[in-house]
Motif scaffolding. Sequence first.
Motif, PDB file in Angstrom:
ATOM      1  N   PHE A  61     -13.682   3.684  -5.786  1.00  0.00           N
ATOM      2  CA  PHE A  61     -12.235   3.508  -5.870  1.00  0.00           C
ATOM      3  C   PHE A  61     -11.810   2.444  -4.863  1.00  0.00           C
ATOM      4  CE2 PHE A  61     -12.740   7.844  -7.440  1.00  0.00           C
ATOM      5  CZ  PHE A  61     -11.883   7.865  -8.531  1.00  0.00           C
ATOM      6  N   ILE A  62     -10.999   1.503  -5.320  1.00  0.00           N
ATOM      7  CA  ILE A  62     -10.434   0.497  -4.425  1.00  0.00           C
ATOM      8  C   ILE A  62      -8.915   0.574  -4.529  1.00  0.00           C
ATOM      9  CG2 ILE A  62     -10.236  -1.948  -3.878  1.00  0.00           C
ATOM     10  CD1 ILE A  62     -13.030  -2.358  -4.851  1.00  0.00           C
ATOM     11  N   ILE A  63      -8.291   0.981  -3.440  1.00  0.00           N
ATOM     12  CA  ILE A  63      -6.831   1.051  -3.384  1.00  0.00           C
ATOM     13  C   ILE A  63      -6.317  -0.332  -2.978  1.00  0.00           C
ATOM     14  CG2 ILE A  63      -4.854   2.165  -2.304  1.00  0.00           C
ATOM     15  CD1 ILE A  63      -6.712   4.582  -1.765  1.00  0.00           C
ATOM     16  N   GLN A  64      -5.453  -0.908  -3.783  1.00  0.00           N
ATOM     17  CA  GLN A  64      -4.968  -2.266  -3.555  1.00  0.00           C
ATOM     18  C   GLN A  64      -3.914  -2.247  -2.437  1.00  0.00           C
ATOM     19  OE1 GLN A  64      -5.193  -2.827  -8.232  1.00  0.00           O
ATOM     20  NE2 GLN A  64      -4.498  -4.732  -7.304  1.00  0.00           N
ATOM     21  N   SER A  65      -4.412  -2.087  -1.227  1.00  0.00           N
ATOM     22  CA  SER A  65      -3.571  -1.860  -0.056  1.00  0.00           C
ATOM     23  C   SER A  65      -3.177  -3.177   0.603  1.00  0.00           C
ATOM     24  CB  SER A  65      -4.311  -0.969   0.940  1.00  0.00           C
ATOM     25  OG  SER A  65      -5.561  -1.556   1.290  1.00  0.00           O
ATOM     26  N   GLN A  66      -2.249  -3.068   1.569  1.00  0.00           N
ATOM     27  CA  GLN A  66      -1.754  -4.225   2.317  1.00  0.00           C
ATOM     28  C   GLN A  66      -1.785  -3.924   3.809  1.00  0.00           C
ATOM     29  OE1 GLN A  66       1.663  -6.368   0.475  1.00  0.00           O
ATOM     30  NE2 GLN A  66       2.007  -4.467  -0.632  1.00  0.00           N
ATOM     31  N   ARG A  67      -1.705  -4.985   4.609  1.00  0.00           N
ATOM     32  CA  ARG A  67      -1.872  -4.832   6.047  1.00  0.00           C
ATOM     33  C   ARG A  67      -0.644  -4.291   6.766  1.00  0.00           C
ATOM     34  NH1 ARG A  67      -3.180  -9.472   9.421  1.00  0.00           N
ATOM     35  NH2 ARG A  67      -2.791 -10.990   7.769  1.00  0.00           N
ATOM     36  N   ASN A  68       0.510  -4.322   6.143  1.00  0.00           N
ATOM     37  CA  ASN A  68       1.709  -3.792   6.801  1.00  0.00           C
ATOM     38  C   ASN A  68       1.552  -2.300   7.099  1.00  0.00           C
ATOM     39  OD1 ASN A  68       4.457  -2.237   6.138  1.00  0.00           O
ATOM     40  ND2 ASN A  68       4.912  -4.128   7.250  1.00  0.00           N
ATOM     41  N   VAL A  69       2.107  -1.846   8.223  1.00  0.00           N
ATOM     42  CA  VAL A  69       1.920  -0.472   8.695  1.00  0.00           C
ATOM     43  C   VAL A  69       2.332   0.552   7.642  1.00  0.00           C
ATOM     44  CG1 VAL A  69       2.669   1.225  10.410  1.00  0.00           C
ATOM     45  CG2 VAL A  69       2.169  -1.123  11.113  1.00  0.00           C
ATOM     46  N   PHE A  70       3.477   0.349   7.023  1.00  0.00           N
ATOM     47  CA  PHE A  70       3.943   1.293   6.000  1.00  0.00           C
ATOM     48  C   PHE A  70       2.949   1.380   4.857  1.00  0.00           C
ATOM     49  CE2 PHE A  70       6.193   1.378   1.832  1.00  0.00           C
ATOM     50  CZ  PHE A  70       6.443   2.736   1.792  1.00  0.00           C
ATOM     51  N   HIS A  71       2.448   0.253   4.400  1.00  0.00           N
ATOM     52  CA  HIS A  71       1.539   0.250   3.258  1.00  0.00           C
ATOM     53  C   HIS A  71       0.164   0.800   3.615  1.00  0.00           C
ATOM     54  CE1 HIS A  71       4.263  -1.793   0.487  1.00  0.00           C
ATOM     55  NE2 HIS A  71       4.676  -2.474   1.543  1.00  0.00           N
ATOM     56  N   ARG A  73      -0.287   3.198   5.707  1.00  0.00           N
ATOM     57  CA  ARG A  73      -0.066   4.641   5.702  1.00  0.00           C
ATOM     58  C   ARG A  73      -0.047   5.194   4.283  1.00  0.00           C
ATOM     59  NH1 ARG A  73       3.984   4.509   8.856  1.00  0.00           N
ATOM     60  NH2 ARG A  73       5.662   4.606   7.304  1.00  0.00           N
ATOM     61  N   GLN A  74       0.599   4.497   3.386  1.00  0.00           N
ATOM     62  CA  GLN A  74       0.639   4.926   1.984  1.00  0.00           C
ATOM     63  C   GLN A  74      -0.753   4.951   1.375  1.00  0.00           C
ATOM     64  OE1 GLN A  74       3.732   6.311   1.770  1.00  0.00           O
ATOM     65  NE2 GLN A  74       4.138   5.299  -0.188  1.00  0.00           N
ATOM     66  N   ALA A  75      -1.530   3.913   1.642  1.00  0.00           N
ATOM     67  CA  ALA A  75      -2.879   3.827   1.078  1.00  0.00           C
ATOM     68  C   ALA A  75      -3.783   4.917   1.655  1.00  0.00           C
ATOM     69  CB  ALA A  75      -3.468   2.448   1.349  1.00  0.00           C
ATOM     70  N   GLU A  76      -3.642   5.207   2.926  1.00  0.00           N
ATOM     71  CA  GLU A  76      -4.469   6.252   3.535  1.00  0.00           C
ATOM     72  C   GLU A  76      -4.140   7.626   2.949  1.00  0.00           C
ATOM     73  OE1 GLU A  76      -3.758   5.604   7.679  1.00  0.00           O
ATOM     74  OE2 GLU A  76      -5.460   4.224   7.881  1.00  0.00           O
TER      75      GLU A  76
END
Length: 503
Positions: A61-71, A73-76
Amino acid sequence: MLWNKRRVGSRVTAGCLIFFFFFFSAFHVTFAAASSGTVSQSQDDKHDVHNNQLDLREIVFIIQSQRNVFHVRQAERRRTDLLKQAHGLTEKPPVVLLLHSLSENEGDWSILPLLPDLSYSFGRNSSWIVFLEEETNVNMTNLVQVLVKFDKNKEWFLGKPLRDQESTIIHHYAFAENPSVFKYPDFAAAWALSISLVNRLAKKVKDEPLKSDFTIDLKHEVALYIWDNGKGPPLTAVPELCTESADSPQARHCATTLISEPPLCGEPVHKEDIFVGVKTCKKFHSERVPVIKETWEKDALFLEYYSDHDDPSIPTINLGVPNTERGHCGKTFAILQRFLSSSVPNTKWLLIVDDDTLISLHRLRALLSCYDPSDPVCLGERYGYGLSQGGYSYITGGGGMVFSREAVVQLLNSGCKCYSNDAPDDMVLGMCLNALGLPVTHSPLFHQARPEDYPRDFLAHQVPISFHKHWNIDPVAVFNKWLRDESRPKPSAGLNKSTKTEL
């Protein structure tokens, strides 16, 4: 595990490394292909998983996450949910990776440059790479029941299909004669590649450098690359990959569902926290500015119109930068400098828009509750330039560019500036952010084009924040349909279409 020279996963957490160890162990867990009539993972589910041929550890699984703190947290949170579900089915979980942490390469979010590394790391011991967004809910049992239907040794490209109703500039007018013939995946529903396909594409990426300079609509461009003018597989529609809300009756059969409500992390930011700069020129004072005044201007507490001509009836401010037919870099940087000056109120956020941008400030205020203005936040619709050759990301200007005060401070303190007044402002800003190591934060709720330029199914699960361009539409009617705050009375009528022109 051996990693190649780009060190994919060098920043993956220790927990993920443990999962890699499990991934290569000899224990096999299997899943039933019974009908997916329930979304709960009961004892029956645990019994069923021992009756089929797909090992859970064969899925990456690869979650298409971003480096911003909010994102992050969402990805985690999404990763935690996936692993919790897996633990309920087997002691040997799948690999779950966060895209933003795989390497330092800025282009990884465009997926294609990452394929050689995925093939190198997982090409022998995996069967599927499943991509999902931060908001995508996954029912592990239902998903495996879907994947087991497909021969993992063949090339498969699976997803929920989107189709264009008409040819559009954001897709370079592809398939102009019949736009709906081409299918591309809705990333929000998750999408999957068989490892056989990943391995072949990885070789192609290495042998044939990616040609496109611009990354504009990633999901369409990935599908085009895979299809390869008919030499590769088209997208296979999977009904169980859904964008329904998880509590919808229609979601019972779904392997994926969607959190469709826009993010809200607390009270919306106050009106006095946002300063709005509108770029205009004398040519459009009588055509575009009245649309803003009739639609969203009243939702802004602090707003200025920046023009090449002083017009007290609007009023406009002449920043001393001559108007240009394109680029507008000089004007944008003058706005950034004015934002930090004592000439305007001291606010936490700066929004820069074109005079033909339609935007919901009400929804923007809710979205900004998820971001810390003391961080250097640069938010909008993300495009890319030369990502496969070490390029950069940028916020496309027409949909609206949002900057925290800290981001503006760092940009101007860096010495970043335009190489000419008519340079493309959004791209110059992207180059500067890349040099500073500051991330561009993407939100699919900002739109560089009109609603007509996006598939209906794509917009159906969105609560959009902006659209751009007045070409061949009634912009007031578009605002009322897509962006108006429902708590406000509806304006009586739109402007006459004959008054609208387009650059």
